[in-house]
Design a protein around this motif. Structure first.
Motif, PDB file in Angstrom:
ATOM      1  N   PRO A  20     -10.299  11.420   1.769  1.00  0.00           N
ATOM      2  CA  PRO A  20      -9.226  11.110   2.490  1.00  0.00           C
ATOM      3  C   PRO A  20      -8.969   9.855   2.404  1.00  0.00           C
ATOM      4  O   PRO A  20      -9.829   8.763   2.675  1.00  0.00           O
ATOM      5  N   GLY A  21      -7.779   9.333   2.198  1.00  0.00           N
ATOM      6  CA  GLY A  21      -7.244   7.736   2.152  1.00  0.00           C
ATOM      7  C   GLY A  21      -6.659   7.362   3.327  1.00  0.00           C
ATOM      8  O   GLY A  21      -6.634   8.271   4.247  1.00  0.00           O
ATOM      9  N   GLU A  22      -6.041   6.386   3.107  1.00  0.00           N
ATOM     10  CA  GLU A  22      -5.420   5.693   4.370  1.00  0.00           C
ATOM     11  C   GLU A  22      -4.132   6.386   4.765  1.00  0.00           C
ATOM     12  O   GLU A  22      -3.683   6.318   5.959  1.00  0.00           O
ATOM     13  N   ARG A  23      -3.563   7.061   4.135  1.00  0.00           N
ATOM     14  CA  ARG A  23      -2.176   7.866   4.453  1.00  0.00           C
ATOM     15  C   ARG A  23      -2.421   9.497   4.451  1.00  0.00           C
ATOM     16  O   ARG A  23      -1.666  10.147   4.390  1.00  0.00           O
ATOM     17  N   THR A  27      -7.644  10.486  -2.203  1.00  0.00           N
ATOM     18  CA  THR A  27      -7.485   9.579  -3.220  1.00  0.00           C
ATOM     19  C   THR A  27      -7.697  10.049  -4.528  1.00  0.00           C
ATOM     20  O   THR A  27      -7.311   9.164  -5.780  1.00  0.00           O
ATOM     21  N   GLY A  28      -7.901  11.215  -4.966  1.00  0.00           N
ATOM     22  CA  GLY A  28      -8.393  11.848  -6.210  1.00  0.00           C
ATOM     23  C   GLY A  28      -7.076  12.378  -6.639  1.00  0.00           C
ATOM     24  O   GLY A  28      -6.590  12.228  -7.787  1.00  0.00           O
ATOM     25  N   CYS A  29      -6.423  13.445  -6.043  1.00  0.00           N
ATOM     26  CA  CYS A  29      -5.059  14.048  -6.458  1.00  0.00           C
ATOM     27  C   CYS A  29      -3.786  13.789  -5.760  1.00  0.00           C
ATOM     28  O   CYS A  29      -2.825  14.110  -5.868  1.00  0.00           O
ATOM     29  N   LEU A  30      -3.950  12.970  -4.628  1.00  0.00           N
ATOM     30  CA  LEU A  30      -2.807  12.714  -3.790  1.00  0.00           C
ATOM     31  C   LEU A  30      -2.085  13.643  -3.134  1.00  0.00           C
ATOM     32  O   LEU A  30      -1.003  13.541  -2.960  1.00  0.00           O
ATOM     33  N   ARG A  31      -2.895  14.831  -2.706  1.00  0.00           N
ATOM     34  CA  ARG A  31      -2.520  15.855  -1.946  1.00  0.00           C
ATOM     35  C   ARG A  31      -2.699  15.631  -0.540  1.00  0.00           C
ATOM     36  O   ARG A  31      -3.916  14.996  -0.216  1.00  0.00           O
ATOM     37  N   ASN A  32      -2.218  16.151   0.420  1.00  0.00           N
ATOM     38  CA  ASN A  32      -2.558  16.182   2.011  1.00  0.00           C
ATOM     39  C   ASN A  32      -3.373  17.422   1.930  1.00  0.00           C
ATOM     40  O   ASN A  32      -3.282  18.296   1.175  1.00  0.00           O
ATOM     41  N   ARG A  55       3.808  12.966  -8.115  1.00  0.00           N
ATOM     42  CA  ARG A  55       4.615  11.890  -9.021  1.00  0.00           C
ATOM     43  C   ARG A  55       5.133  11.134  -8.246  1.00  0.00           C
ATOM     44  O   ARG A  55       5.091   9.607  -8.251  1.00  0.00           O
ATOM     45  N   ARG A  56       5.866  11.203  -7.145  1.00  0.00           N
ATOM     46  CA  ARG A  56       6.446  10.249  -6.108  1.00  0.00           C
ATOM     47  C   ARG A  56       5.809   9.453  -5.431  1.00  0.00           C
ATOM     48  O   ARG A  56       5.810   8.370  -5.233  1.00  0.00           O
ATOM     49  N   ARG A  57       4.731   9.987  -5.161  1.00  0.00           N
ATOM     50  CA  ARG A  57       3.495   9.255  -4.447  1.00  0.00           C
ATOM     51  C   ARG A  57       2.980   8.298  -5.217  1.00  0.00           C
ATOM     52  O   ARG A  57       2.810   7.066  -4.746  1.00  0.00           O
ATOM     53  N   GLU A  58       2.549   8.585  -6.502  1.00  0.00           N
ATOM     54  CA  GLU A  58       2.154   7.745  -7.486  1.00  0.00           C
ATOM     55  C   GLU A  58       3.006   6.345  -7.826  1.00  0.00           C
ATOM     56  O   GLU A  58       2.523   5.413  -7.801  1.00  0.00           O
ATOM     57  N   LYS A  59       4.313   6.711  -7.431  1.00  0.00           N
ATOM     58  CA  LYS A  59       5.202   5.645  -7.644  1.00  0.00           C
ATOM     59  C   LYS A  59       5.452   4.950  -6.569  1.00  0.00           C
ATOM     60  O   LYS A  59       6.110   3.915  -6.228  1.00  0.00           O
ATOM     61  N   GLY A  60       4.931   5.324  -5.310  1.00  0.00           N
ATOM     62  CA  GLY A  60       5.159   4.657  -4.076  1.00  0.00           C
ATOM     63  C   GLY A  60       6.196   5.261  -3.182  1.00  0.00           C
ATOM     64  O   GLY A  60       6.985   4.397  -2.331  1.00  0.00           O
ATOM     65  N   GLU A  61       7.026   6.096  -3.814  1.00  0.00           N
ATOM     66  CA  GLU A  61       8.355   6.667  -3.184  1.00  0.00           C
ATOM     67  C   GLU A  61       8.058   7.333  -1.919  1.00  0.00           C
ATOM     68  O   GLU A  61       9.078   7.354  -1.017  1.00  0.00           O
ATOM     69  N   VAL A  62       7.241   8.233  -1.893  1.00  0.00           N
ATOM     70  CA  VAL A  62       7.018   8.907  -0.558  1.00  0.00           C
ATOM     71  C   VAL A  62       5.523   8.783  -0.019  1.00  0.00           C
ATOM     72  O   VAL A  62       4.641   8.621  -0.886  1.00  0.00           O
ATOM     73  N   CYS A  63       5.229   9.242   1.188  1.00  0.00           N
ATOM     74  CA  CYS A  63       4.087   9.447   1.745  1.00  0.00           C
ATOM     75  C   CYS A  63       3.546  10.804   1.827  1.00  0.00           C
ATOM     76  O   CYS A  63       4.067  11.764   1.482  1.00  0.00           O
TER      77      CYS A  63
END
Length: 63
Positions: A20-23, A27-32, A55-63
């Motif tokens: 789990p990361g800061e959001r 941190t591996g797959c960017l899923r909650n 993909r949007r999370r990778e671009k920093g568009e959404v949390c």
């Protein structure tokens, strides 16, 4: 009679680095946690929606 091919399930984006990361995203797959837990019961359209969010999370568009 027409044959209908069944669509193959979309593979999980898991990379085996669950942490789990800061959001509260892996941190591996960017899923909650909910997206990870539900992956096995989602249909392909729902999985595509999760992949689009990733993909949007990778671009920093959404949390």
């Amino acid at each position: 009679m027409e044959t209908i091919e069944k669509e193959r399930p979309i593979r999980s984006p898991c990379v085996g680095a669950c942490c789990p990361g800061e959001r509260n995203l892996c941190t591996g797959c960017l899923r909650n946690a909910m997206e990870i837990a539900e992956w096995g019961v989602l249909n392909n359209d729902e999985k595509r929606a999760v992949l689009a969010l990733i993909r949007r999370r990778e671009k920093g568009e959404v949390c």
